[in-house]
Design a protein around this motif. Structure first.
Motif, PDB file in Angstrom:
ATOM      1  N   GLY A   1      35.190 -18.627   8.226  1.00 40.92           N
ATOM      2  CA  GLY A   1      34.471 -17.707   9.100  1.00 40.92           C
ATOM      3  C   GLY A   1      32.966 -17.881   9.051  1.00 40.92           C
ATOM      4  N   LEU A   2      32.508 -18.979   8.454  1.00 45.11           N
ATOM      5  CA  LEU A   2      31.065 -19.191   8.317  1.00 45.11           C
ATOM      6  C   LEU A   2      30.515 -20.161   9.367  1.00 45.11           C
ATOM      7  CD1 LEU A   2      30.827 -19.362   4.413  1.00 45.11           C
ATOM      8  CD2 LEU A   2      30.149 -17.478   5.919  1.00 45.11           C
ATOM      9  N   GLY A   3      31.366 -20.516  10.330  1.00 46.77           N
ATOM     10  CA  GLY A   3      30.889 -21.347  11.436  1.00 46.77           C
ATOM     11  C   GLY A   3      30.724 -22.806  11.078  1.00 46.77           C
ATOM     12  N   VAL A   4      31.440 -23.260  10.047  1.00 51.83           N
ATOM     13  CA  VAL A   4      31.329 -24.672   9.663  1.00 51.83           C
ATOM     14  C   VAL A   4      32.650 -25.386   9.936  1.00 51.83           C
ATOM     15  CG1 VAL A   4      29.611 -24.220   7.887  1.00 51.83           C
ATOM     16  CG2 VAL A   4      32.031 -24.242   7.264  1.00 51.83           C
ATOM     17  N   GLU A   5      32.544 -26.668  10.162  1.00 46.72           N
ATOM     18  CA  GLU A   5      33.709 -27.509  10.380  1.00 46.72           C
ATOM     19  C   GLU A   5      33.358 -28.931   9.952  1.00 46.72           C
ATOM     20  OE1 GLU A   5      36.261 -28.440  14.169  1.00 46.72           O
ATOM     21  OE2 GLU A   5      35.982 -26.266  14.030  1.00 46.72           O
TER      22      GLU A   5
ATOM     23  N   ALA B   1      26.149 -39.171  11.155  1.00 45.83           N
ATOM     24  CA  ALA B   1      26.420 -37.839  11.696  1.00 45.83           C
ATOM     25  C   ALA B   1      27.484 -37.104  10.885  1.00 45.83           C
ATOM     26  CB  ALA B   1      26.836 -37.955  13.160  1.00 45.83           C
ATOM     27  N   LYS B   2      28.509 -37.810  10.438  1.00 47.84           N
ATOM     28  CA  LYS B   2      29.575 -37.169   9.664  1.00 47.84           C
ATOM     29  C   LYS B   2      29.067 -36.706   8.291  1.00 47.84           C
ATOM     30  CE  LYS B   2      33.151 -37.304  12.369  1.00 47.84           C
ATOM     31  NZ  LYS B   2      33.681 -36.024  12.908  1.00 47.84           N
ATOM     32  N   THR B   3      28.234 -37.544   7.665  1.00 47.99           N
ATOM     33  CA  THR B   3      27.659 -37.158   6.375  1.00 47.99           C
ATOM     34  C   THR B   3      26.782 -35.933   6.553  1.00 47.99           C
ATOM     35  OG1 THR B   3      27.714 -39.452   5.637  1.00 47.99           O
ATOM     36  CG2 THR B   3      26.248 -37.971   4.444  1.00 47.99           C
ATOM     37  N   GLU B   4      26.014 -35.919   7.624  1.00 46.09           N
ATOM     38  CA  GLU B   4      25.116 -34.797   7.886  1.00 46.09           C
ATOM     39  C   GLU B   4      25.921 -33.527   8.163  1.00 46.09           C
ATOM     40  OE1 GLU B   4      22.260 -34.909   7.059  1.00 46.09           O
ATOM     41  OE2 GLU B   4      21.233 -33.259   8.061  1.00 46.09           O
ATOM     42  N   GLU B   5      26.987 -33.667   8.909  1.00 49.66           N
ATOM     43  CA  GLU B   5      27.858 -32.514   9.183  1.00 49.66           C
ATOM     44  C   GLU B   5      28.422 -31.946   7.869  1.00 49.66           C
ATOM     45  OE1 GLU B   5      31.224 -31.928  12.444  1.00 49.66           O
ATOM     46  OE2 GLU B   5      31.956 -33.156  10.796  1.00 49.66           O
ATOM     47  N   LEU B   6      28.849 -32.851   6.996  1.00 51.60           N
ATOM     48  CA  LEU B   6      29.427 -32.447   5.709  1.00 51.60           C
ATOM     49  C   LEU B   6      28.376 -31.771   4.830  1.00 51.60           C
ATOM     50  CD1 LEU B   6      32.141 -32.752   4.177  1.00 51.60           C
ATOM     51  CD2 LEU B   6      31.231 -34.880   3.233  1.00 51.60           C
ATOM     52  N   ARG B   7      27.190 -32.355   4.808  1.00 53.49           N
ATOM     53  CA  ARG B   7      26.117 -31.803   3.978  1.00 53.49           C
ATOM     54  C   ARG B   7      25.716 -30.417   4.462  1.00 53.49           C
ATOM     55  NH1 ARG B   7      21.251 -30.646   4.269  1.00 53.49           N
ATOM     56  NH2 ARG B   7      20.864 -31.591   6.296  1.00 53.49           N
ATOM     57  N   VAL B   8      25.512 -30.292   5.768  1.00 56.41           N
ATOM     58  CA  VAL B   8      25.102 -28.989   6.323  1.00 56.41           C
ATOM     59  C   VAL B   8      26.182 -27.942   6.032  1.00 56.41           C
ATOM     60  CG1 VAL B   8      24.695 -27.746   8.486  1.00 56.41           C
ATOM     61  CG2 VAL B   8      23.594 -29.965   8.087  1.00 56.41           C
ATOM     62  N   ALA B   9      27.441 -28.321   6.233  1.00 60.05           N
ATOM     63  CA  ALA B   9      28.537 -27.375   5.996  1.00 60.05           C
ATOM     64  C   ALA B   9      28.540 -26.916   4.536  1.00 60.05           C
ATOM     65  CB  ALA B   9      29.874 -28.036   6.346  1.00 60.05           C
ATOM     66  N   HIS B  10      28.373 -27.851   3.612  1.00 57.60           N
ATOM     67  CA  HIS B  10      28.434 -27.464   2.202  1.00 57.60           C
ATOM     68  C   HIS B  10      27.184 -26.726   1.755  1.00 57.60           C
ATOM     69  CE1 HIS B  10      32.096 -29.849   2.295  1.00 57.60           C
ATOM     70  NE2 HIS B  10      32.442 -29.094   1.274  1.00 57.60           N
ATOM     71  N   ASP B  11      26.064 -26.970   2.408  1.00 62.19           N
ATOM     72  CA  ASP B  11      24.897 -26.111   2.154  1.00 62.19           C
ATOM     73  C   ASP B  11      25.251 -24.665   2.502  1.00 62.19           C
ATOM     74  OD1 ASP B  11      23.265 -28.124   1.235  1.00 62.19           O
ATOM     75  OD2 ASP B  11      22.111 -28.336   3.089  1.00 62.19           O
ATOM     76  N   ILE B  12      25.913 -24.475   3.635  1.00 61.24           N
ATOM     77  CA  ILE B  12      26.276 -23.114   4.071  1.00 61.24           C
ATOM     78  C   ILE B  12      27.351 -22.522   3.155  1.00 61.24           C
ATOM     79  CG2 ILE B  12      27.371 -21.834   5.980  1.00 61.24           C
ATOM     80  CD1 ILE B  12      25.883 -23.843   7.874  1.00 61.24           C
TER      81      ILE B  12
END
Ligand SMILES: C[S@@+](CC[C@H](N)C(=O)[O-])C[C@H]1O[C@@H](n2cnc3c(N)ncnc32)[C@H](O)[C@@H]1O
Length: 231
Positions: A181-185, A20-31
């Motif tokens: 401000g892009l909604g990522v964390e 889950a943490k890797t996925e969170e990181l990947r999604v955030a950096h895609d954005i």
């Protein structure tokens, strides 16, 4: 066996590292990819300490005569590649984020970029003259760090180099990304320079240079730098 430049066939495969943490990181950096492309284009021009250490990495790597193949690990938008290439190296880049890699290929088309996780590098043992990890090791959970540093050591030839830059601090967990401000964390650790030195030494490198500088401008932390040679 792995080929150079990296094969693209494994791009969607993160092997055992998917969580889950890797996925969170990947999604955030895609954005964040286009945001970083805008914000960091030309940033190296205003960062003399970064340029100096990267230049030292290039000079020592060339002097080691182990070839010129190096990998920018966690390359993001690929902004380091022209700098490394202009100093005689043949850099490629890997990143967890497919969007970062798309942007890197678009903005720096002369280089080989692949999606990969630094905890499972798509390179053979002792196949590279060096690795650059520019602000990309700060996302590793403490439990992942020993294996990740060992993985970096695995791919570097004896006598080759690792160079890294990181936000310097106390190695405590922080949440980052919201200020964009892009909604990522996502999780980030401002790494203790002592810990980074200990990790690289423990993985089989000898420290050649370490240093730091105070925060500048909008930076929220001091910056740490370390250059080490594979034993
Ligand atoms: C702060 S950005 C720095 C990007 C680039 N090195 C630069 O200096 O512009 C951190 C990058 O590390 C990548 N990253 C984080 N964890 C990673 C991992 N486990 N494997 C590969 N890339 C990773 C992120 O996707 C992101 O592109």
């Amino acid at each position: 066996m792995y080929a150079w430049p990296p094969l693209l066939a494994g791009e969607a495969s993160y092997g055992p590292c998917v969580d889950a943490k890797t996925e969170e990181l990947r999604v955030a950096h895609d954005i964040l990819a286009e945001f970083y492309a805008d914000r960091l284009a030309g940033a190296l021009d205003h960062m003399p300490a970064d340029r100096a250490l990267l230049s030292l990495f290039c000079d020592l790597t060339l002097a080691a005569r182990l070839g010129t193949d190096v990998v920018d690990v966690g390359c993001g938008t690929g902004r380091l590649e022209p700098y490394l290439a202009a100093r005689g190296l043949s850099p490629g880049g890997i990143d967890l984020s497919p969007e970062m890699i798309r942007v890197a290929r678009r903005d720096h088309p002369g280089f080989g970029f692949s999606v990969a996780d630094l905890r499972e590098l798509p390179y053979g043992d002792a196949s590279l003259a060096g690795v650059a990890c520019w602000y990309s090791l700060m996302f590793l959970a403490p439990s992942d760090r020993p294996a990740a540093f060992s993985e970096l050591a695995r791919v570097v030839k004896p006598g080759g180099y690792l160079v890294t830059a990181f936000k310097a601090g106390d190695s405590q967990l922080r949440r980052a990304g919201h200020s964009t401000g892009l909604g990522v964390e996502f999780d980030v650790y401002w790494l203790s320079p002592e810990e980074v030195a200990r990790r690289v030494t423990g993985a089989g490198f000898a420290t050649v240079f370490w240093g730091g500088r105070p925060a500048q401008g909008e930076e929220g932390s001091p910056q740490g730098y370390l250059l080490a040679q594979r034993s």
